[in-house]
Design a protein around this motif. Structure first.
Motif, PDB file in Angstrom:
ATOM      1  N   HIS A 108       1.404  20.028 -11.981  1.00 51.66           N
ATOM      2  CA  HIS A 108       1.197  19.364 -10.691  1.00 51.66           C
ATOM      3  C   HIS A 108       2.544  19.103 -10.014  1.00 51.66           C
ATOM      4  CE1 HIS A 108      -2.644  18.679 -12.611  1.00 51.66           C
ATOM      5  NE2 HIS A 108      -3.143  18.174 -11.503  1.00 51.66           N
ATOM      6  N   ASP A 109       2.631  19.401  -8.732  1.00 52.35           N
ATOM      7  CA  ASP A 109       3.803  19.061  -7.913  1.00 52.35           C
ATOM      8  C   ASP A 109       3.330  18.263  -6.717  1.00 52.35           C
ATOM      9  OD1 ASP A 109       6.138  20.473  -9.150  1.00 52.35           O
ATOM     10  OD2 ASP A 109       4.850  22.220  -8.837  1.00 52.35           O
ATOM     11  N   LEU A 110       3.914  17.102  -6.514  1.00 59.27           N
ATOM     12  CA  LEU A 110       3.563  16.266  -5.360  1.00 59.27           C
ATOM     13  C   LEU A 110       4.701  15.303  -5.081  1.00 59.27           C
ATOM     14  CD1 LEU A 110       1.150  15.763  -3.382  1.00 59.27           C
ATOM     15  CD2 LEU A 110       0.585  13.793  -4.816  1.00 59.27           C
ATOM     16  N   ALA A 111       5.102  15.196  -3.809  1.00 60.58           N
ATOM     17  CA  ALA A 111       6.204  14.307  -3.441  1.00 60.58           C
ATOM     18  C   ALA A 111       6.094  13.936  -1.964  1.00 60.58           C
ATOM     19  CB  ALA A 111       7.544  14.988  -3.704  1.00 60.58           C
ATOM     20  N   LEU A 112       6.811  12.891  -1.599  1.00 60.59           N
ATOM     21  CA  LEU A 112       6.902  12.526  -0.191  1.00 60.59           C
ATOM     22  C   LEU A 112       7.640  13.623   0.561  1.00 60.59           C
ATOM     23  CD1 LEU A 112       6.583  10.445   2.131  1.00 60.59           C
ATOM     24  CD2 LEU A 112       8.801   9.518   1.439  1.00 60.59           C
ATOM     25  N   SER A 113       7.063  14.064   1.656  1.00 59.41           N
ATOM     26  CA  SER A 113       7.703  15.063   2.512  1.00 59.41           C
ATOM     27  C   SER A 113       8.334  14.391   3.728  1.00 59.41           C
ATOM     28  CB  SER A 113       6.682  16.110   2.952  1.00 59.41           C
ATOM     29  OG  SER A 113       7.229  17.012   3.882  1.00 59.41           O
TER      30      SER A 113
ATOM     31  N   GLY B 179       3.532   5.115  10.558  1.00 61.33           N
ATOM     32  CA  GLY B 179       2.550   4.517   9.657  1.00 61.33           C
ATOM     33  C   GLY B 179       1.872   5.521   8.757  1.00 61.33           C
ATOM     34  N   LEU B 180       2.381   6.750   8.747  1.00 59.58           N
ATOM     35  CA  LEU B 180       1.787   7.821   7.960  1.00 59.58           C
ATOM     36  C   LEU B 180       2.765   8.308   6.900  1.00 59.58           C
ATOM     37  CD1 LEU B 180       0.400  10.001  10.905  1.00 59.58           C
ATOM     38  CD2 LEU B 180      -0.971   8.531   9.425  1.00 59.58           C
ATOM     39  N   LEU B 181       2.200   8.782   5.794  1.00 57.28           N
ATOM     40  CA  LEU B 181       2.980   9.498   4.802  1.00 57.28           C
ATOM     41  C   LEU B 181       2.540  10.947   4.834  1.00 57.28           C
ATOM     42  CD1 LEU B 181       2.805   7.083   1.721  1.00 57.28           C
ATOM     43  CD2 LEU B 181       4.645   7.289   3.415  1.00 57.28           C
ATOM     44  N   VAL B 182       3.503  11.852   4.930  1.00 57.02           N
ATOM     45  CA  VAL B 182       3.214  13.275   4.779  1.00 57.02           C
ATOM     46  C   VAL B 182       3.614  13.630   3.357  1.00 57.02           C
ATOM     47  CG1 VAL B 182       3.617  15.608   5.630  1.00 57.02           C
ATOM     48  CG2 VAL B 182       3.679  13.679   7.224  1.00 57.02           C
ATOM     49  N   LEU B 183       2.635  14.040   2.558  1.00 59.37           N
ATOM     50  CA  LEU B 183       2.874  14.404   1.166  1.00 59.37           C
ATOM     51  C   LEU B 183       2.813  15.914   1.020  1.00 59.37           C
ATOM     52  CD1 LEU B 183       0.639  11.688  -0.527  1.00 59.37           C
ATOM     53  CD2 LEU B 183       3.117  11.627  -0.210  1.00 59.37           C
ATOM     54  N   ALA B 184       3.619  16.456   0.132  1.00 62.87           N
ATOM     55  CA  ALA B 184       3.663  17.906  -0.036  1.00 62.87           C
ATOM     56  C   ALA B 184       3.687  18.244  -1.520  1.00 62.87           C
ATOM     57  CB  ALA B 184       4.892  18.485   0.656  1.00 62.87           C
ATOM     58  N   GLY B 185       3.117  19.399  -1.841  1.00 60.50           N
ATOM     59  CA  GLY B 185       3.113  19.823  -3.228  1.00 60.50           C
ATOM     60  C   GLY B 185       2.382  21.129  -3.409  1.00 60.50           C
ATOM     61  N   ASN B 186       2.080  21.461  -4.670  1.00 63.65           N
ATOM     62  CA  ASN B 186       1.289  22.659  -4.926  1.00 63.65           C
ATOM     63  C   ASN B 186      -0.193  22.314  -4.843  1.00 63.65           C
ATOM     64  OD1 ASN B 186       0.814  21.286  -7.326  1.00 63.65           O
ATOM     65  ND2 ASN B 186       1.754  22.834  -8.655  1.00 63.65           N
TER      66      ASN B 186
ATOM     67  N   ARG C 228       0.836  -1.200   0.000  1.00 62.88           N
ATOM     68  CA  ARG C 228       0.000   0.000   0.000  1.00 62.88           C
ATOM     69  C   ARG C 228       0.873   1.253   0.000  1.00 62.88           C
ATOM     70  NH1 ARG C 228      -3.886   2.874  -1.916  1.00 62.88           N
ATOM     71  NH2 ARG C 228      -5.056   4.158  -0.421  1.00 62.88           N
ATOM     72  N   LYS C 229       1.962   1.215   0.744  1.00 64.32           N
ATOM     73  CA  LYS C 229       2.883   2.350   0.772  1.00 64.32           C
ATOM     74  C   LYS C 229       3.454   2.604  -0.620  1.00 64.32           C
ATOM     75  CE  LYS C 229       6.963   4.096   3.252  1.00 64.32           C
ATOM     76  NZ  LYS C 229       7.989   3.763   4.278  1.00 64.32           N
ATOM     77  N   ALA C 230       3.897   1.547  -1.278  1.00 65.26           N
ATOM     78  CA  ALA C 230       4.455   1.682  -2.621  1.00 65.26           C
ATOM     79  C   ALA C 230       3.406   2.200  -3.595  1.00 65.26           C
ATOM     80  CB  ALA C 230       5.006   0.338  -3.096  1.00 65.26           C
ATOM     81  N   GLU C 231       2.174   1.732  -3.430  1.00 65.08           N
ATOM     82  CA  GLU C 231       1.076   2.177  -4.298  1.00 65.08           C
ATOM     83  C   GLU C 231       0.828   3.673  -4.152  1.00 65.08           C
ATOM     84  OE1 GLU C 231      -3.709   1.567  -4.040  1.00 65.08           O
ATOM     85  OE2 GLU C 231      -2.504  -0.261  -4.002  1.00 65.08           O
ATOM     86  N   LEU C 232       0.830   4.156  -2.908  1.00 67.54           N
ATOM     87  CA  LEU C 232       0.605   5.577  -2.653  1.00 67.54           C
ATOM     88  C   LEU C 232       1.753   6.431  -3.201  1.00 67.54           C
ATOM     89  CD1 LEU C 232      -0.791   5.312   0.990  1.00 67.54           C
ATOM     90  CD2 LEU C 232      -2.065   6.145  -1.008  1.00 67.54           C
ATOM     91  N   LEU C 233       2.976   5.963  -3.026  1.00 69.30           N
ATOM     92  CA  LEU C 233       4.124   6.710  -3.539  1.00 69.30           C
ATOM     93  C   LEU C 233       4.139   6.714  -5.071  1.00 69.30           C
ATOM     94  CD1 LEU C 233       6.902   5.585  -1.021  1.00 69.30           C
ATOM     95  CD2 LEU C 233       5.723   7.794  -1.119  1.00 69.30           C
ATOM     96  N   ALA C 234       3.711   5.600  -5.678  1.00 65.80           N
ATOM     97  CA  ALA C 234       3.626   5.549  -7.136  1.00 65.80           C
ATOM     98  C   ALA C 234       2.546   6.505  -7.643  1.00 65.80           C
ATOM     99  CB  ALA C 234       3.324   4.123  -7.599  1.00 65.80           C
ATOM    100  N   LEU C 235       1.428   6.584  -6.915  1.00 62.93           N
ATOM    101  CA  LEU C 235       0.360   7.511  -7.272  1.00 62.93           C
ATOM    102  C   LEU C 235       0.861   8.951  -7.178  1.00 62.93           C
ATOM    103  CD1 LEU C 235      -2.580   8.223  -7.941  1.00 62.93           C
ATOM    104  CD2 LEU C 235      -3.116   7.979  -5.491  1.00 62.93           C
TER     105      LEU C 235
END
Length: 344
Positions: free
Chosen positions: A167-172, A177-184, A150-157
């Motif tokens: 669009h800008d989006l990346a792992l922050s 057990g959480l992913l903090v994502l950041a972007g525009n 699931r982690k890999a799936e979210l990062l691939a998305l």
């Protein structure tokens, strides 16, 4: 008998309504420390830290700002780090995101005054530019079971969205057990539309948070390097674990490289808090993991990081709770019920 501890410093989002008055409640003996911080704020034409902490009213719009939250969190956390019981031996220091700056001061790599200068400068720069934003989304199961697929799936998305025009989006931050994502805005809106709502609160936007730890922060990093010189940094007195899990050892640290990481990689690349905690556990095997205040929200991420790393045979939330109830190993100083375990 001496208790060994890894000290963990929190980042943004930990000084909230419940924390208003934290300095006045817990640290009336540190007037000299806070006076120095207040002087820096006055010289910069900013409201004093003690005045912010002593206010009678809390508002999210004000207290979530980088130029307000950052100095308050630094003052609270460093004061806590200076309040540990005499039988506690800190064997290493780490922190989450902005907590890295606090860890630098708590380890002695920066003086208290210079640490505050770094935090106040970077918090103010972040707020003035406020490039992008952040949101939080879980990948682990409700019992903190690791779900690498699931982690890999979210990062691939996230990578797929980042590849879209505009669009800008990346792992922050890799945060337990959480992913903090950041972007525009376009990137954040796209990921919000693409993932299901979890626990009726995720994906969760973070108020007044910029796209920390991504390439979008390159202008902030560049300005920070202009204002904050490498001469401020000295040899740490305690081992420091950074946002890659790398250890900076006392007596063996290239202080210019430490400056370069702090105002370079640490600002524009993803921060792996999970690895920092896991490396702290396996390298130093402490009796305690002490999370300084303010707030209590980081404790869960520390516990999840330990579980995901299989620390002392823990396999999920329940095994952690059993272990914690039998012999507490995680202490949150922002929790009044636990604070005494660290302060004596």
């Amino acid at each position: 008998m001496t208790r060994t501890a890894v000290l963990i410093c929190p980042g943004r989002g930990t000084y909230n309504k419940a924390e208003l008055g934290y300095l006045h409640r817990h640290h009336t003996d540190k007037a000299a420390l806070f006076a120095g911080f207040d002087a820096q704020r006055r010289d910069a034409g900013q409201e004093e830290v003690t005045a912010l902490d002593g206010a009678t009213r809390y508002s999210v719009s004000k207290y979530s700002r980088g130029d307000v939250a950052s100095p308050l969190i630094f003052a609270s956390a460093l004061a806590d780090a200076q309040s540990l019981a005499e039988d506690i031996e800190v064997v290493a220091v780490t922190g989450n995101s902005m907590g890295w700056y606090i860890a630098l001061a708590a380890s002695g790599a920066l003086s208290a005054a210079d640490g505050f200068r770094v935090v106040n400068t970077m918090g103010t720069l972040m707020q003035k530019q406020l490039i992008g934003g952040q949101l939080v989304y879980p990948f682990a199961g409700p019992d903190w079971q690791d779900d690498p697929a699931r982690k890999a799936e979210l990062l691939a998305l996230a990578a797929e969205i980042n590849a879209r025009e505009g669009h800008d989006l990346a792992l922050s931050i890799d945060l337990g057990g959480l992913l903090v994502l950041a972007g525009n805005e376009a990137g954040l809106t796209a990921i919000e539309a693409a993932v299901p709502v979890v626990e009726e609160r995720f994906p969760m936007r973070l108020a007044n948070h910029a796209a920390f730890h991504t390439a979008l922060q390159a202008p902030v990093a560049a300005e920070g390097r202009k204002r904050l010189g490498a001469e401020m940094f000295t040899q740490p007195e305690l081992p420091l674990i950074d946002g890659r899990g790398q250890i900076w050892w006392p007596g063996a640290t290239d202080t210019r490289a430490l400056w370069d990481y702090t105002l370079g990689h640490q600002v524009v690349e993803a921060y792996d808090f999970t690895r920092a905690v896991q490396n702290a556990a396996y390298e130093f095997a402490p009796d305690l993991f002490i999370v300084t205040g303010p707030g209590t929200t980081l404790g869960g991420a520390v516990a999840q990081s330990l579980v995901l790393g299989g620390w002392q045979g823990m396999t999920g939330k329940e095994t952690f709770k059993v272990r914690q109830a039998k012999t507490p190993m995680l202490v949150s100083m922002g929790d009044d019920a636990q604070r005494g375990q660290a302060t004596g």
